[in-house]
Write a protein that holds these residues in place. Structure first.
Motif, PDB file in Angstrom:
ATOM      1  N   THR A 114     -32.444 -26.571 -35.753  1.00 38.40           N
ATOM      2  CA  THR A 114     -33.711 -26.641 -36.498  1.00 38.40           C
ATOM      3  C   THR A 114     -34.480 -25.334 -36.321  1.00 38.40           C
ATOM      4  O   THR A 114     -34.658 -24.873 -35.199  1.00 38.40           O
ATOM      5  N   LEU A 115     -34.885 -24.749 -37.440  1.00 40.57           N
ATOM      6  CA  LEU A 115     -35.838 -23.639 -37.378  1.00 40.57           C
ATOM      7  C   LEU A 115     -36.843 -23.900 -38.497  1.00 40.57           C
ATOM      8  O   LEU A 115     -36.460 -24.039 -39.655  1.00 40.57           O
ATOM      9  N   HIS A 116     -38.116 -24.048 -38.130  1.00 37.78           N
ATOM     10  CA  HIS A 116     -39.142 -24.282 -39.146  1.00 37.78           C
ATOM     11  C   HIS A 116     -39.513 -22.948 -39.788  1.00 37.78           C
ATOM     12  O   HIS A 116     -40.050 -22.068 -39.134  1.00 37.78           O
ATOM     13  N   VAL A 117     -39.186 -22.829 -41.069  1.00 36.85           N
ATOM     14  CA  VAL A 117     -39.362 -21.563 -41.784  1.00 36.85           C
ATOM     15  C   VAL A 117     -40.831 -21.366 -42.136  1.00 36.85           C
ATOM     16  O   VAL A 117     -41.458 -22.234 -42.737  1.00 36.85           O
ATOM     17  N   GLY A 118     -41.376 -20.219 -41.747  1.00 35.64           N
ATOM     18  CA  GLY A 118     -42.781 -19.925 -42.054  1.00 35.64           C
ATOM     19  C   GLY A 118     -42.881 -19.077 -43.307  1.00 35.64           C
ATOM     20  O   GLY A 118     -41.886 -18.531 -43.795  1.00 35.64           O
ATOM     21  N   LEU A 119     -44.084 -18.955 -43.840  1.00 38.60           N
ATOM     22  CA  LEU A 119     -44.274 -18.136 -45.042  1.00 38.60           C
ATOM     23  C   LEU A 119     -44.082 -16.662 -44.756  1.00 38.60           C
ATOM     24  O   LEU A 119     -43.922 -15.863 -45.660  1.00 38.60           O
ATOM     25  N   GLY A 120     -44.075 -16.295 -43.470  1.00 37.25           N
ATOM     26  CA  GLY A 120     -43.820 -14.907 -43.095  1.00 37.25           C
ATOM     27  C   GLY A 120     -42.485 -14.423 -43.626  1.00 37.25           C
ATOM     28  O   GLY A 120     -42.254 -13.224 -43.783  1.00 37.25           O
ATOM     29  N   THR A 121     -41.601 -15.370 -43.943  1.00 42.22           N
ATOM     30  CA  THR A 121     -40.283 -15.014 -44.471  1.00 42.22           C
ATOM     31  C   THR A 121     -40.415 -14.244 -45.793  1.00 42.22           C
ATOM     32  O   THR A 121     -39.544 -13.475 -46.165  1.00 42.22           O
ATOM     33  N   PHE A 122     -41.531 -14.436 -46.512  1.00 39.30           N
ATOM     34  CA  PHE A 122     -41.739 -13.714 -47.782  1.00 39.30           C
ATOM     35  C   PHE A 122     -42.593 -12.466 -47.609  1.00 39.30           C
ATOM     36  O   PHE A 122     -42.883 -11.779 -48.562  1.00 39.30           O
ATOM     37  N   ARG A 123     -43.038 -12.242 -46.359  1.00 35.73           N
ATOM     38  CA  ARG A 123     -43.961 -11.125 -46.150  1.00 35.73           C
ATOM     39  C   ARG A 123     -43.231  -9.800 -46.296  1.00 35.73           C
ATOM     40  O   ARG A 123     -42.213  -9.571 -45.648  1.00 35.73           O
ATOM     41  N   PRO A 124     -43.715  -8.936 -47.165  1.00 39.35           N
ATOM     42  CA  PRO A 124     -43.011  -7.665 -47.342  1.00 39.35           C
ATOM     43  C   PRO A 124     -43.132  -6.783 -46.099  1.00 39.35           C
ATOM     44  O   PRO A 124     -44.075  -6.941 -45.311  1.00 39.35           O
ATOM     45  N   VAL A 125     -42.156  -5.906 -45.933  1.00 34.11           N
ATOM     46  CA  VAL A 125     -42.234  -4.929 -44.845  1.00 34.11           C
ATOM     47  C   VAL A 125     -43.135  -3.813 -45.350  1.00 34.11           C
ATOM     48  O   VAL A 125     -42.811  -3.127 -46.307  1.00 34.11           O
ATOM     49  N   LYS A 126     -44.295  -3.663 -44.709  1.00 34.37           N
ATOM     50  CA  LYS A 126     -45.298  -2.721 -45.241  1.00 34.37           C
ATOM     51  C   LYS A 126     -45.224  -1.338 -44.600  1.00 34.37           C
ATOM     52  O   LYS A 126     -45.914  -0.428 -45.008  1.00 34.37           O
TER      53      LYS A 126
END
Length: 342
Positions: free
Chosen positions: A204-216
């Motif tokens: 189990t890994l709860h996917v966070g919205l950070g997964t869509f965060r662009p590399v800035k």
């Protein structure tokens, strides 16, 4: 220096899949040999031809919660959207609130016909807000009635069936995004795979919205990875370790399963059960300890996920494969086609 722009590619807008296919397992499958870079074009249910008895398929059984709530501000009636990110204690959640400037601590928001109410408790450093919810009964059931699936920003169509942004084996609630590589499996296909003598381990890994965060940042090494909660049971760890000992391959379904296993493996590749938060960031140069192969979707340009697959198959092989995928009109991102790196 490894530059973020090294992971850019041209993606025509129309190749971003907006809707899931009728049949999950009939999406296309690009098979990429990570040693030679050789590419084969197949259909997803042909994956069985690339699996062998004694292999272990590792799936992420997290469940996406309908985390997007749309309500009105109690005093002004203004339209407010709250996105649930992380559960804290006592009905408090860390959330993303839009528009944030209208929601200072003490502000109250009402959802549905008042069966769910929220009060803003605190504003965190990054602008996220701590929100306390009030309701009768069971929170998950209230959420199921009032919440919407938090689809990624690049999907503009409304999802007709909530379950299509869920894997067929989703079990433990907690994700703000689906582990999308798993969306291609049907129960029939999984049974066929098990009947072949392939082990299936669930993590189990709860996917966070950070997964869509662009590399800035332009220097990849300066990117700060988001934190996500994982749990690996003794059963799963034993199954994976036994597979390795017996010479079978560990095949991760998705970058989330990959990050989980690489977080709990020691230097000898032995998986240790446990739970916690991982911020592991995998990019070219990383030496994999746990996984041999990966089933994954096609990822966004300049994303941490594209960097992860490049670490496994080599950046040149991946960028060439992506160029081929664009040329062959593969469908990209969450509802898109799949790639098997072996």
């Amino acid at each position: 220096m490894m530059k973020t722009s090294d992971f850019n590619f041209d993606l025509p807008q129309e190749l971003i899949a907006q809707d899931p296919l009728e049949d999950r397992s009939s999406s296309r499958l690009m098979v990429l040999n990570k040693e030679s870079g050789e590419i084969t074009h197949r259909i997803f249910h042909d994956i069985t031809e690339y699996l062998q008895p004694g292999d272990c398929l590792v799936i992420n059984d997290t469940k996406v919660i309908p985390a997007r709530l749309i309500g009105t501000k109690e005093d002004t009636g203004a339209h407010i959207e709250i996105l649930l990110l992380k559960r804290k204690e006592n009905d408090v959640w860390e959330t993303l609130v839009k528009p944030g400037k209208k929601c200072r601590p003490g502000a109250r928001v009402v959802f549905g016909n008042g069966e769910l109410k929220a009060e803003i408790v605190d504003v965190l450093e990054d602008g996220n807000r701590l929100v306390h919810f009030e309701y009768e009964g069971i929170f998950e059931e209230v959420l199921d009635r009032l919440g919407q699936m938090p689809l990624p920003p690049y999907i503009t169509h409304k999802l007709q069936d909530k379950n299509r942004y869920q894997t067929v084996y989703a079990k433990y609630q907690g994700s703000a995004a689906a582990p999308t590589a798993g969306l291609h499996f049907t129960n029939e296909l999984l049974k066929q795979i098990e009947d072949m003598g392939v082990n299936i381990a669930r993590v189990t890994l709860h996917v966070g919205l950070g997964t869509f965060r662009p590399v800035k940042v332009e220097n990849v090494l300066e990117h700060h990875m988001h934190s996500e909660y994982y749990n690996v049971t003794e059963t799963a760890a034993k199954l994976i370790n036994d597979t390795k000992r017996n010479g079978g391959r560990i095949i991760a379904v998705g970058t989330t399963s990959t990050r989980t296993l690489e977080s709990v493996a020691d230097d000898n590749g032995v998986i240790h059960p446990g739970c916690g938060n991982t911020e592991i960031f995998i990019y070219p140069g990383y030496k994999f300890k746990a996984i041999d192969c990966l089933i994954t979707n096609f990822h966004l340009p300049e994303s941490t996920l594209l960097m992860l697959v490049s670490a496994l198959a080599g950046k040149d092989h991946i960028m060439a494969a992506y160029e081929e995928a664009v040329k062959e009109r593969y469908r990209f991102f969450s509802f898109g086609d799949a790639m098997f790196i072996c």
